[in-house]
Write a protein that holds these residues in place. Structure first.
Motif, PDB file in Angstrom:
ATOM      1  N   GLU A   3      57.919  34.458  48.383  1.00  0.00           N
ATOM      2  CA  GLU A   3      57.063  34.909  49.491  1.00  0.00           C
ATOM      3  C   GLU A   3      55.885  35.705  48.921  1.00  0.00           C
ATOM      4  O   GLU A   3      56.078  36.495  47.989  1.00  0.00           O
ATOM      5  N   PRO A   4      54.664  35.526  49.457  1.00  0.00           N
ATOM      6  CA  PRO A   4      53.529  36.288  48.933  1.00  0.00           C
ATOM      7  C   PRO A   4      53.711  37.791  49.124  1.00  0.00           C
ATOM      8  O   PRO A   4      54.302  38.234  50.111  1.00  0.00           O
ATOM      9  N   THR A   5      53.187  38.544  48.162  1.00  0.00           N
ATOM     10  CA  THR A   5      53.145  39.995  48.281  1.00  0.00           C
ATOM     11  C   THR A   5      51.787  40.363  48.861  1.00  0.00           C
ATOM     12  O   THR A   5      50.752  39.904  48.366  1.00  0.00           O
ATOM     13  N   TYR A   7      49.203  43.582  50.742  1.00  0.00           N
ATOM     14  CA  TYR A   7      48.943  45.026  50.735  1.00  0.00           C
ATOM     15  C   TYR A   7      48.837  45.506  52.170  1.00  0.00           C
ATOM     16  O   TYR A   7      48.154  44.880  52.989  1.00  0.00           O
ATOM     17  N   LEU A   8      49.512  46.611  52.490  1.00  0.00           N
ATOM     18  CA  LEU A   8      49.356  47.221  53.814  1.00  0.00           C
ATOM     19  C   LEU A   8      49.442  48.738  53.674  1.00  0.00           C
ATOM     20  O   LEU A   8      50.499  49.268  53.292  1.00  0.00           O
ATOM     21  N   ASN A   9      48.325  49.400  53.979  1.00  0.00           N
ATOM     22  CA  ASN A   9      48.279  50.876  54.027  1.00  0.00           C
ATOM     23  C   ASN A   9      48.955  51.555  52.835  1.00  0.00           C
ATOM     24  O   ASN A   9      49.857  52.388  53.005  1.00  0.00           O
ATOM     25  N   GLY A  10      48.570  51.163  51.637  1.00  0.00           N
ATOM     26  CA  GLY A  10      49.061  51.857  50.442  1.00  0.00           C
ATOM     27  C   GLY A  10      50.313  51.253  49.827  1.00  0.00           C
ATOM     28  O   GLY A  10      50.764  51.712  48.787  1.00  0.00           O
ATOM     29  N   HIS A  11      50.879  50.209  50.475  1.00  0.00           N
ATOM     30  CA  HIS A  11      52.122  49.624  49.946  1.00  0.00           C
ATOM     31  C   HIS A  11      51.944  48.133  49.668  1.00  0.00           C
ATOM     32  O   HIS A  11      51.214  47.441  50.396  1.00  0.00           O
ATOM     33  N   GLU A  78      45.662  44.258  41.769  1.00  0.00           N
ATOM     34  CA  GLU A  78      47.125  44.210  41.946  1.00  0.00           C
ATOM     35  C   GLU A  78      47.550  42.927  42.662  1.00  0.00           C
ATOM     36  O   GLU A  78      48.502  42.270  42.257  1.00  0.00           O
ATOM     37  N   LEU A  79      46.820  42.584  43.727  1.00  0.00           N
ATOM     38  CA  LEU A  79      47.199  41.400  44.502  1.00  0.00           C
ATOM     39  C   LEU A  79      47.037  40.130  43.681  1.00  0.00           C
ATOM     40  O   LEU A  79      47.864  39.214  43.759  1.00  0.00           O
ATOM     41  N   THR A  80      45.958  40.086  42.883  1.00  0.00           N
ATOM     42  CA  THR A  80      45.731  38.912  42.025  1.00  0.00           C
ATOM     43  C   THR A  80      46.900  38.789  41.050  1.00  0.00           C
ATOM     44  O   THR A  80      47.473  37.707  40.888  1.00  0.00           O
ATOM     45  N   ALA A  81      47.249  39.899  40.405  1.00  0.00           N
ATOM     46  CA  ALA A  81      48.303  39.872  39.388  1.00  0.00           C
ATOM     47  C   ALA A  81      49.675  39.588  40.022  1.00  0.00           C
ATOM     48  O   ALA A  81      50.401  38.709  39.570  1.00  0.00           O
ATOM     49  N   ALA A 118      46.406  37.655  49.038  1.00  0.00           N
ATOM     50  CA  ALA A 118      45.777  36.751  48.063  1.00  0.00           C
ATOM     51  C   ALA A 118      46.242  35.325  48.334  1.00  0.00           C
ATOM     52  O   ALA A 118      47.378  35.115  48.760  1.00  0.00           O
ATOM     53  N   ARG A 119      45.355  34.351  48.095  1.00  0.00           N
ATOM     54  CA  ARG A 119      45.721  32.941  48.280  1.00  0.00           C
ATOM     55  C   ARG A 119      45.210  32.112  47.116  1.00  0.00           C
ATOM     56  O   ARG A 119      44.057  32.252  46.707  1.00  0.00           O
ATOM     57  N   GLN A 120      46.089  31.255  46.643  1.00  0.00           N
ATOM     58  CA  GLN A 120      45.675  30.280  45.636  1.00  0.00           C
ATOM     59  C   GLN A 120      45.101  29.090  46.399  1.00  0.00           C
ATOM     60  O   GLN A 120      45.681  28.645  47.379  1.00  0.00           O
ATOM     61  N   THR A 121      43.920  28.587  45.993  1.00  0.00           N
ATOM     62  CA  THR A 121      43.380  27.385  46.649  1.00  0.00           C
ATOM     63  C   THR A 121      43.290  26.272  45.600  1.00  0.00           C
ATOM     64  O   THR A 121      43.149  26.557  44.412  1.00  0.00           O
ATOM     65  N   PRO A 122      43.353  25.031  46.036  1.00  0.00           N
ATOM     66  CA  PRO A 122      43.522  23.939  45.088  1.00  0.00           C
ATOM     67  C   PRO A 122      42.405  23.802  44.057  1.00  0.00           C
ATOM     68  O   PRO A 122      42.653  23.612  42.890  1.00  0.00           O
ATOM     69  N   MET A 123      41.166  23.901  44.472  1.00  0.00           N
ATOM     70  CA  MET A 123      40.066  23.701  43.523  1.00  0.00           C
ATOM     71  C   MET A 123      38.759  24.222  44.114  1.00  0.00           C
ATOM     72  O   MET A 123      38.656  24.390  45.315  1.00  0.00           O
ATOM     73  N   PRO A 124      37.762  24.457  43.254  1.00  0.00           N
ATOM     74  CA  PRO A 124      36.494  24.967  43.791  1.00  0.00           C
ATOM     75  C   PRO A 124      35.819  23.946  44.715  1.00  0.00           C
ATOM     76  O   PRO A 124      36.081  22.740  44.638  1.00  0.00           O
TER      77      PRO A 124
END
Ligand SMILES: Cc1ncc(COP(=O)(O)O)c(C=O)c1O
Length: 282
Positions: A3-5, A7-11, A78-81, A118-124
């Protein structure tokens, strides 16, 4: 897939655990500003510009920016990583937060809600649309502060669905006097008499980061360009027309309202700007 992680209000929490109040003024009144930042090869693209635009929007709707530039950057990093995103985007939204009552007057002691994912998208974009896209025009019913990147996007979502219903990729807003403004989620450029043109960055359009980038690339390459609006008729007669945004990059337009633009395939200036744009992405 984990499941994606988000960010919400500091967490940093699992997306299923990210909850906001039904009294949040972002939900009740659309009092919210958002940003969409590109992730390319794992790097955040033009984050400082996104930060500045977000702070301008927040100040315009009387929300004190709830982060420093460093704090803002840390959330994106953080979200990217944490989500392992290499190619995609990060969405962030800041609302005025929840107040005890639904009251049009602004709360005395607001506590903004901040969330991001954060979302991974297939290609530019330029790989996704090599032959250009179909578009349609729609009247522009929006308010006079389209320069604020607010989540009040009803006109935009209805326009985009109108395009989708017609089998098109994007809807282009055209003012009552025939002036071309922008797409429902994109900037619009046209090549007229060999000169690259786009609507000036005023209250009628969003100050798009990609638009600035395209103008910057044109300036550096010595391509003649002007921030000067053009009409619907001029746009149909243009040699080339293209869209620009964080999620579709530089995207050639093949048709508008069924009318072929140029030869109906990406033109030389669009292709050149695509190459310059790809270079800037790194
Ligand atoms: C109305 C509108 N215009 C233009 C754009 C492109 O902006 P950017 O290049 O910053 O993604 C967007 C992006 O969401 C938009 O909603």
């Amino acid at each position: 897939m984990p499941e994606p992680t988000v960010y919400l209000n500091g967490h940093y929490v699992n997306i299923a655990d990210a909850k906001v109040s039904i009294l949040d003024r972002g939900l009740l009144f659309g009092e919210a500003i958002y940003e969409v930042v590109r992730v390319h090869k794992g790097r955040l693209f033009r984050l400082d510009e996104h930060y500045r635009r977000m702070c301008c929007g927040l100040k315009a709707i009387r929300i004190r920016p709830p982060f420093t530039p460093r704090g803002y950057a840390r959330i994106f990093e953080e979200l990217t990583a944490r989500n392992g995103v290499r190619c995609g985007y990060i969405y962030m939204q800041v609302t005025r937060g929840a107040a005890p009552e639904r009251d049009h007057r602004l709360p005395q002691t607001p506590s903004p809600t901040v969330f991001a994912w954060a979302r991974q998208t297939p290609m530019p974009g330029w790989v996704r649309f090599p032959n250009g896209v179909a578009t349609v025009s729609v009247p522009d019913p929006r308010w006079q502060r389209c320069d604020i990147k607010t989540t009040m996007l009803l006109a935009n979502t209805l326009a985009k669905q109108h395009a989708a219903d017609a089998g098109a990729f994007e809807a282009i807003f055209v003012a009552e006097d025939g002036t071309v403004r922008e797409g429902s989620s994109t900037s619009v450029f046209a090549v007229l008499n060999g000169v690259l043109r786009t609507h000036p960055a005023n209250h009628r359009i969003l100050p798009s980061i990609t638009r600035t980038l395209v103008l910057e690339a044109a300036r550096e390459a010595g391509i003649g360009h002007r921030e000067e609006a053009f009409s619907y008729e001029e746009m149909l007669d243009a040699a080339e027309v293209f869209l620009a945004s964080t999620t579709c990059d530089v995207c050639p337009i093949a048709t508008i309202d069924g009318h072929k633009i140029g030869k109906g395939v990406p033109g030389p200036m669009t292709k050149k700007l695509l190459r310059l744009f790809a270079k800037k992405l790194g």
